[in-house]
Design a protein around this motif. Structure first.
Motif, PDB file in Angstrom:
ATOM      1  N   GLU A 109       2.212   1.456  -3.570  1.00 53.22           N
ATOM      2  CA  GLU A 109       1.295   1.707  -4.500  1.00 53.22           C
ATOM      3  C   GLU A 109       0.654   3.045  -4.572  1.00 53.22           C
ATOM      4  OE1 GLU A 109       0.333  -3.090  -5.535  1.00 53.22           O
ATOM      5  OE2 GLU A 109      -1.259  -1.954  -4.179  1.00 53.22           O
ATOM      6  N   ASN A 110       0.703   3.450  -3.302  1.00 56.22           N
ATOM      7  CA  ASN A 110      -0.131   4.815  -3.422  1.00 56.22           C
ATOM      8  C   ASN A 110       0.737   5.973  -4.110  1.00 56.22           C
ATOM      9  OD1 ASN A 110      -2.387   4.124  -1.976  1.00 56.22           O
ATOM     10  ND2 ASN A 110      -1.487   4.748   0.157  1.00 56.22           N
TER      11      ASN A 110
ATOM     12  N   GLU B  92       0.778  -1.236   0.145  1.00 56.77           N
ATOM     13  CA  GLU B  92      -0.081   0.011   0.082  1.00 56.77           C
ATOM     14  C   GLU B  92       0.712   1.135  -0.183  1.00 56.77           C
ATOM     15  OE1 GLU B  92      -3.023  -0.100   2.950  1.00 56.77           O
ATOM     16  OE2 GLU B  92      -3.686   2.017   2.447  1.00 56.77           O
TER      17      GLU B  92
END
Ligand code: NAD
Ligand code: DAU
Length: 346
Positions: free
Chosen positions: A321-322, A318
Motif C-alpha cells: 500500500e505504501n 503496508e
C-alpha cells in the motif's frame, strides 16, 4: 566469504539476500542498490540490523562509487540483480535500460577485473531468447537457443550477457550466467502481472489482461530461483550459461483466474485491454543442464506457491500500500491510462 548483491532492494535480489543469510550465515552480504522506483528499503526490513549485512545506496553505473566500494570490501563473489526490469517501461524510456543494464554490468565487471573478484554472476532472463510459437508445445529454450530479442528490456539484457561472455573470453574474468523464467512470490513489485492482479482484485478494480490473455509464461517461485543462483555462483562452471525454470507453463488468463479463485473474487473483474507492442507469445525453459550438472530442482509447486504468495500480500498490506500510495501511482496513470492501455477495452 564477502558477497556483493546488487539490486538487493528489489524483488528477486531481496529474496536472495534473505536466502543467503539463512543458508550461509558465515558469509557476509553487502547490498548495492540505487533505490529506483522498484527498490524498497522496507523489503530488507530486519536485515538492516544484521551485523553480517551492509546496505549501500548507489548506482552500479557509477564507476567511482563502485571502485571505492570494491577497494574497501574485497569481494569474493559479485552477483548482479540490479536492472531496470519491466518490459512496459522499456517501451517508454529505453535509454535508462541501456544505462543500468548494459553499462552498469560493464562497470561492475571492470571492478571485478581490477580487484580480482573470484566470481562474477549475471542474473539474466529467458527473454533473451525471444519467444516460442503457441502451437509448438514441443519446443523449449535451451542454452544453445539463439538470442532473438523483442523489447528494449530484453535487448539490454542480451547485450549485457554478450558483454559478460566477452569479458570471460578476452580477459579471463570468471563469470557465470543464469537465464530464468518468470518469478513470483513475496516482495514482487505491484506493476508485474501476479502482484498487480492480487492488489487490484483486493480493491475490486478491473484486471487488465493484454490482448487475448493466451500468452504463456513459465512461472517459478522466487525461492527456487534463489537456490539455483546460489548453486551456480558457488559450484557452476566458469564461462557457462544455465537456464532456470520448472516446467510450469500457464496462459496469463489461467494465472489471473487462479489468483481470483484463491481470493474468492469474481472473474467479471477481468478486462481485456490493448495488447503490449511486440508481446512475446510463449516462454518455456528447458532446465536439463542445471539439473544434470548441479542437481538443481524446484521445490515449490505452483498451486502452493500462488496460495502462499496471495497470503503474503494479505499479511503485508503496508508494504504494497505504501508503494501504491507513493510515486508509483503517477507512473501507473501515465504508463497505462494516459498511454491508452487501460483507456480502451478491446
Ligand atoms: P526489480 O525491478 O524488482 O528490482 C531491481 C532492483 O535493482 C531495484 O531494487 C532497483 O532499485 C535496483 N536498480 C535498478 N537500477 C539500478 C542501478 N543502476 N544501480 C543499482 N541498483 C539498481 O527486478 P527483479 O524482478 O527483482 O529482477 C532482478 C533481476 O532478475 C533483473 O536483472 C532481471 O532482469 C532478472 N530477472 C527477473 C525475472 C522476473 O521474473 N522478475 C526473471 C528472470 C530474470
Ligand atoms: O521471463 C522473465 C521476465 O519475466 C523477466 O525478465 C522480467 O524482468 C519480468 O518482468 C517478466 O517479464 P514479463 O513481461 O513476462 O512479465 P509481466 O509481469 O510484465 O507480464 C507477464 C505477462 O502478463 C505478459 O504476457 C504480459 C501480461 N500482462 C502484464 C501486465 C503487467 C497483462 O496481461 N496485464 C498486465 O497488466
Amino acid at each position: 566469504m564477502n558477497i556483493l548483491v546488487t539490486g538487493g532492494a528489489g524483488f528477486i535480489g531481496g529474496n536472495f539476500v534473505y536466502f543467503q543469510r539463512e543458508k550461509h550465515p558465515e558469509d557476509r552480504v553487502v547490498c548495492l542498490d540505487a533505490l529506483t522506483y522498484a527498490g524498497n528499503l522496507s523489503t530488507l526490513g530486519s536485515l538492516l540490523d544484521d551485523p553480517m549485512f551492509r546496505f549501500v545506496k548507489g548506482d552500479i553505473a557509477d564507476r567511482e562509487l563502485v571502485r571505492a566500494l570494491f577497494a574497501e570490501e574485497k569481494f569474493d563473489i559479485v552477483v548482479n540483480f540490479a536492472a531496470e526490469s519491466h518490459v512496459d517501461r522499456s517501451l517508454e524510456n529505453p535509454e535508462l535500460f541501456l544505462k543500468s543494464n548494459i553499462l552498469g554490468t560493464q562497470v561492475l565487471m571492470d571492478a571485478c577485473r581490477e580487484f580480482g573478484v573470484g566470481r562474477y554472476h549475471q542474473v539474466s532472463t529467458d527473454e533473451v531468447y525471444g519467444d516460442l510459437p503457441l502451437d509448438r508445445p514441443d519446443l523449449f529454450f535451451t542454452e544453445e537457443t539463439p538470442i532473438h530479442t523483442s523489447s528494449p528490456y530484453s535487448a539490454s539484457k542480451a547485450s549485457a550477457d554478450l558483454l559478460v561472455l566477452a569479458y570471460h573470453r578476452t580477459f579471463g574474468l570468471p563469470v557465470s550466467i543464469t537465464r530464468c523464467s518468470n518469478n513470483y512470490g513475496p516482495y514482487h513489485f505491484p506493476e508485474k502481472l501476479i502482484p498487480l492482479m492480487i492488489t487490484r482484485a483486493l480493491a475490486d478494480e478491473p484486471l487488465p489482461v493484454y490482448g487475448t490473455g493466451e500468452n504463456v509464461r513459465d512461472w517459478l517461485f522466487v525461492k527456487d530461483h534463489c537456490s539455483a543462483i546460489d548453486l551456480v555462483m558457488r559450484k557452476g562452471r566458469v564461462g557457462e550459461i544455465y537456464n532456470v525454470g520448472g516446467h510450469n507453463e500457464r496462459t496469463n488468463l489461467d494465472v489471473v483466474k487462479t489468483v481470483l479463485a484463491v481470493l474468492g473474487k469474481p472473474e467479471s473483474l477481468i478486462t481485456y485491454v490493448a495488447d503490449r507492442p511486440g508481446h512475446d507469445r510463449r516462454y518455456a525453459i528447458d532446465p536439463t543442464k542445471i539439473h544434470n550438472e548441479l542437481g538443481w530442482l524446484p521445490e515449490t509447486r505452483f498451486e502452493e506457491g500462488i496460495k502462499s504468495t496471495v497470503e503474503w500480500y494479505l499479511e503485508n498490506r503496508e508494504w504494497w500500500e505504501n508503494i501504491l500510495n507513493g510515486d508509483y501511482k503517477n507512473d501507473y496513470e501515465r504508463l497505462y491510462n494516459g498511454g491508452g492501455r487501460l483507456g480502451g477495452t478491446k
